[in-house]
Design an enzyme around this catalytic site. Structure first.
Site, PDB file in Angstrom:
ATOM      1  N   ASP A  53       0.829  -1.207   0.000  1.00 26.92           N
ATOM      2  CA  ASP A  53       0.000   0.000   0.000  1.00 26.92           C
ATOM      3  C   ASP A  53       0.867   1.261   0.000  1.00 26.92           C
ATOM      4  O   ASP A  53       0.684   2.170  -0.814  1.00 26.92           O
ATOM      5  CB  ASP A  53      -0.924   0.012   1.227  1.00 26.92           C
TER       6      ASP A  53
ATOM      7  N   TYR B 205      -5.787 -11.435   9.742  1.00 24.50           N
ATOM      8  CA  TYR B 205      -4.646 -10.999   8.917  1.00 24.50           C
ATOM      9  C   TYR B 205      -3.340 -11.410   9.604  1.00 24.50           C
ATOM     10  O   TYR B 205      -2.475 -12.049   9.008  1.00 24.50           O
ATOM     11  CB  TYR B 205      -4.697  -9.476   8.715  1.00 24.50           C
TER      12      TYR B 205
HETATM   13  C1  GLA Z   1      -3.609  -5.113   3.317  1.00 27.39           C
HETATM   14  C2  GLA Z   1      -2.144  -4.875   3.694  1.00 27.39           C
HETATM   15  C3  GLA Z   1      -1.225  -5.094   2.494  1.00 27.39           C
HETATM   16  C4  GLA Z   1      -1.498  -6.439   1.824  1.00 27.39           C
HETATM   17  C5  GLA Z   1      -2.991  -6.635   1.583  1.00 27.39           C
HETATM   18  C6  GLA Z   1      -3.317  -8.008   1.074  1.00 27.39           C
HETATM   19  O1  GLA Z   1      -4.034  -4.142   2.429  1.00 27.39           O
HETATM   20  O2  GLA Z   1      -1.971  -3.563   4.181  1.00 27.39           O
HETATM   21  O3  GLA Z   1       0.110  -4.989   2.898  1.00 27.39           O
HETATM   22  O4  GLA Z   1      -0.958  -7.493   2.565  1.00 27.39           O
HETATM   23  O5  GLA Z   1      -3.760  -6.408   2.753  1.00 27.39           O
HETATM   24  O6  GLA Z   1      -2.764  -8.219  -0.181  1.00 27.39           O
END
Ligand code: GLA
Length: 368
Positions: free
Chosen positions: A152, A202
């Protein structure tokens, strides 16, 4: 002197959960932004947002976690910058946003990158993009508690208009690929699902991947430093020792990396149909093997499959809510949304929110 920062959201074409596994991602920046207007102040610092939230504090008091979740982005950023320069100047920051939060389009990284940029200028701290990425990631890890990767932040800082970034997260090598989609558009559909599960699950995936890597290295007597390096043969050799769940996680990463490389190639050669097919496959992997989807996301992807104007769709971002991304003929957008919105509401008691995503430039700064 005022500093105006325009910090965009992030869209990911394909390559989900691969970033913290040293794999490939294929994101672009969104034409929706968080705008931050900074000014140096002599006494107190304050942050005001157009959502009605505001906070004030003296920048030189010691860090203390706030009970208001969003304030920790600000306080965490300030505290990380203090590790570089112990005495910072007070400031005001007015925030306006066209970027929906909690939709999986990275409003939190847009905010943190914007704060780091603005505060580093006010305090004459010289930071390059990779330092900003690391700082921003530290804020999410240490003060928010989500062990995210760098996709991101990298996108927010490096995106170019109408371009996708094929990024190798192991070494940050990039290739920009023109997103010339002709009569097609990238349509995001926000499920409006905000699951508490998102951050705990996550972090669980992050640790499952680490555990898988350890097992594979032990079984194969190998020294892979991340899951994306693992060869297919070693993955199958480790299958029994990994057990069902970890094998699913590791093989998802293996397959998703392959899909990203193929997607970049298809998009370079204008093969939209083939790319769309990989989006559907990616969704299946995220749903069945990585297990980060939810019924609302699955519903939207199923509906997309039934629509002739849509070449591909999948859940986007961390999962358990947020958006789907659809590769859809521009002329089919309204009809598609009209056709599904009532059923979506009656099934889930939620309103869906369509967002047309135009790939745009990364973070912008202006001194006024
Ligand atoms: C979130 C995290 C990213 C990535 C996505 C999944 O957005 O901030 O770093 O791991 O999930 O692809």
């Amino acid at each position: 002197m005022k500093i105006h920062i325009k910090s965009p959201g992030r869209v990911n074409l394909i390559g989900e959960h691969t970033d913290y596994n040293g794999g490939y991602v294929f994101p672009c920046a969104l034409d929706l932004t968080i705008d931050l207007l900074f000014e140096k102040k002599s006494k107190e610092s304050y942050v005001n947002t157009d959502l009605g939230y505001s906070m004030s504090f003296d920048i030189n008091t010691a860090y203390k976690k706030s009970n208001n979740h969003w304030e920790n982005y600000v306080l965490g950023t300030v505290n990380e910058l203090k590790q570089i320069k112990s005495k910072l100047s007070n400031f005001s920051c007015l925030i306006k946003s066209t970027l929906p939060s909690g939709a999986g389009i990275s409003s939190s990284s847009a905010l943190v990158c914007g704060l780091i940029k603005g505060l580093s200028i006010i305090n004459n701290i010289d930071l390059n993009n990779s330092e900003i990425i690391n700082l921003s990631r530290n804020v999410e890890h240490k003060y928010i508690g989500v062990l995210g990767g760098i996709m991101d932040q990298f996108t927010i800082l490096n995106a170019k208009k109408n371009m996708g970034i094929l990024l190798d997260c192991e070494n940050l090598k990039t290739k920009y690929i023109n997103l010339d989609l002709g009569e097609y558009k990238l349509l995001l559909i926000d499920t409006n699902v905000k699951h508490n599960l998102a951050s705990t699950e996550y972090n669980k995936r992050v640790s499952e991947c680490k555990q898988s890597l350890k097992i594979i290295n032990r079984v194969c007597n190998s020294i892979y430093s991340n899951l994306s390096q693992v060869k297919e043969i070693d993955l199958s050799l480790s299958k029994n020792k990994l057990g069902q769940t970890l094998y699913k996680r590791a093989s998802y990463i293996f397959n998703e990396n392959k899909r990203v490389m193929k997607s970049a190639n298809f998009l370079e050669n204008n093969k939209l149909k083939e790319f769309g097919q990989l989006m559907f496959e990616s969704h299946l992997g995220l749903k069945n093997d990585y297990q980060v989807s939810c019924k609302e996301l699955d519903f939207l992807v199923e509906k997309a499959k039934e629509n002739d104007g849509i070449l591909g769709a999948r859940m986007m971002g961390g999962g358990f809510g947020g958006c789907t991304i659809n590769l859809i003929k521009e002329s089919s957008i309204n009809k598609f949304i009209e056709a599904i919105k009532e059923e979506y509401f009656s099934k889930f008691a939620l309103t869906l929110n369509p967002i047309i995503a135009n790939p745009d430039i990364g973070i912008q700064m202006k001194i006024i």
